[in-house]
Design a protein around this motif. Structure first.
Motif, short mmCIF file in Angstrom:
data_model
loop_
_atom_site.label_atom_id
_atom_site.label_comp_id
_atom_site.label_asym_id
_atom_site.label_seq_id
_atom_site.Cartn_x
_atom_site.Cartn_y
_atom_site.Cartn_z
N ARG A 1 -2.36 -1.04 -9.38
CA ARG A 1 -1.73 0.21 -9.73
C ARG A 1 -0.18 0.22 -9.88
O ARG A 1 0.41 1.11 -10.32
CB ARG A 1 -2.27 1.17 -8.55
N THR B 1 -3.25 7.65 -9.25
CA THR B 1 -3.36 6.23 -9.42
C THR B 1 -4.62 6.13 -10.18
O THR B 1 -4.85 5.14 -10.95
CB THR B 1 -3.05 5.56 -8.46
N LYS C 1 2.70 0.07 -15.42
CA LYS C 1 2.00 1.40 -14.85
C LYS C 1 2.93 2.42 -14.52
O LYS C 1 4.13 2.05 -14.28
CB LYS C 1 1.04 0.98 -13.77
N HIS C 2 2.47 3.83 -14.32
CA HIS C 2 3.37 5.07 -14.19
C HIS C 2 3.91 4.91 -12.94
O HIS C 2 5.07 5.26 -12.77
CB HIS C 2 2.27 6.29 -14.14
N ASP D 1 -4.94 7.35 -13.58
CA ASP D 1 -3.75 6.68 -14.37
C ASP D 1 -3.08 7.78 -15.13
O ASP D 1 -2.62 7.68 -16.19
CB ASP D 1 -4.30 5.75 -15.47
#
Length: 176
Positions: A123, A90, A128-129, A93
């Motif tokens: 996050r 996180t 975001k992932h 990233d």
């Protein structure tokens, strides 16, 4: 490869013996092209090599107060390698999907992020992932994913889980 990892450990007095086998993160390891300056050891004795500057950039509490001392070269954390790996993904990233974290592991991550001064909302925001990775669980485990997004202050994620579950329910009813 000209890089000798054994020479790297001389900078870190973590108590291991010469020729002792250590478990090292496959993502956060000593790299010659982008050397880290902090070794983190987890409760299950896995080593992670990271950059203090990066941790300090993303943590509002100096990574749980662990990196107050600029001379510090290593720390031990109270997390397992699985949770620390997700925390570091996180912060940097990086896409964590290849690790296939379970909802339980994501829940542990959501519990740990605030302890290390990491903004959960940022996050887990759309795009975001970790947003997409958690959302991928919603079709199979909708209620659990909703509860997780609700407990983790992830309102963007919670709203998408609700819409996704509504669409899935309508689609299922139309194809019975």
């Amino acid at each position: 490869m000209d890089f000798d990892p054994s020479s790297y450990w001389t900078d870190y007095d973590v108590g291991h013996q010469p020729n002792e086998v250590v478990s090292m993160s496959t993502t956060f390891y000593p790299r010659e092209d982008y050397p880290g300056d902090l070794l983190i050891v987890t409760t299950d004795n896995v080593y992670f090599v990271v950059h203090k500057r990066v941790l300090l950039e993303h943590s509002c509490n100096k990574f749980k107060g662990c990196i107050d001392n600029p001379e510090l070269s290593w720390i031990q954390v109270a997390e397992s390698s699985i949770v620390l790996n997700l925390i570091l993904h996180t912060i940097y990233d990086f896409d964590p999907t290849s690790y296939k974290p379970t909802l339980s592991q994501i829940s542990d991550l959501l519990d740990a992020l605030p302890l290390y001064g990491i903004d959960v909302v940022d996050r887990f925001s759309e795009g975001k992932h970790f947003f997409q990775m958690t959302l991928d669980h919603a079709l199979v485990s909708g209620l659990e994913t909703y509860a997780l997004s609700d407990s983790g202050c992830c309102s963007d994620l919670r709203q998408v889980v609700i819409r996704l579950r509504c669409y899935a329910t309508r689609w299922t009813k139309g194809h019975d």
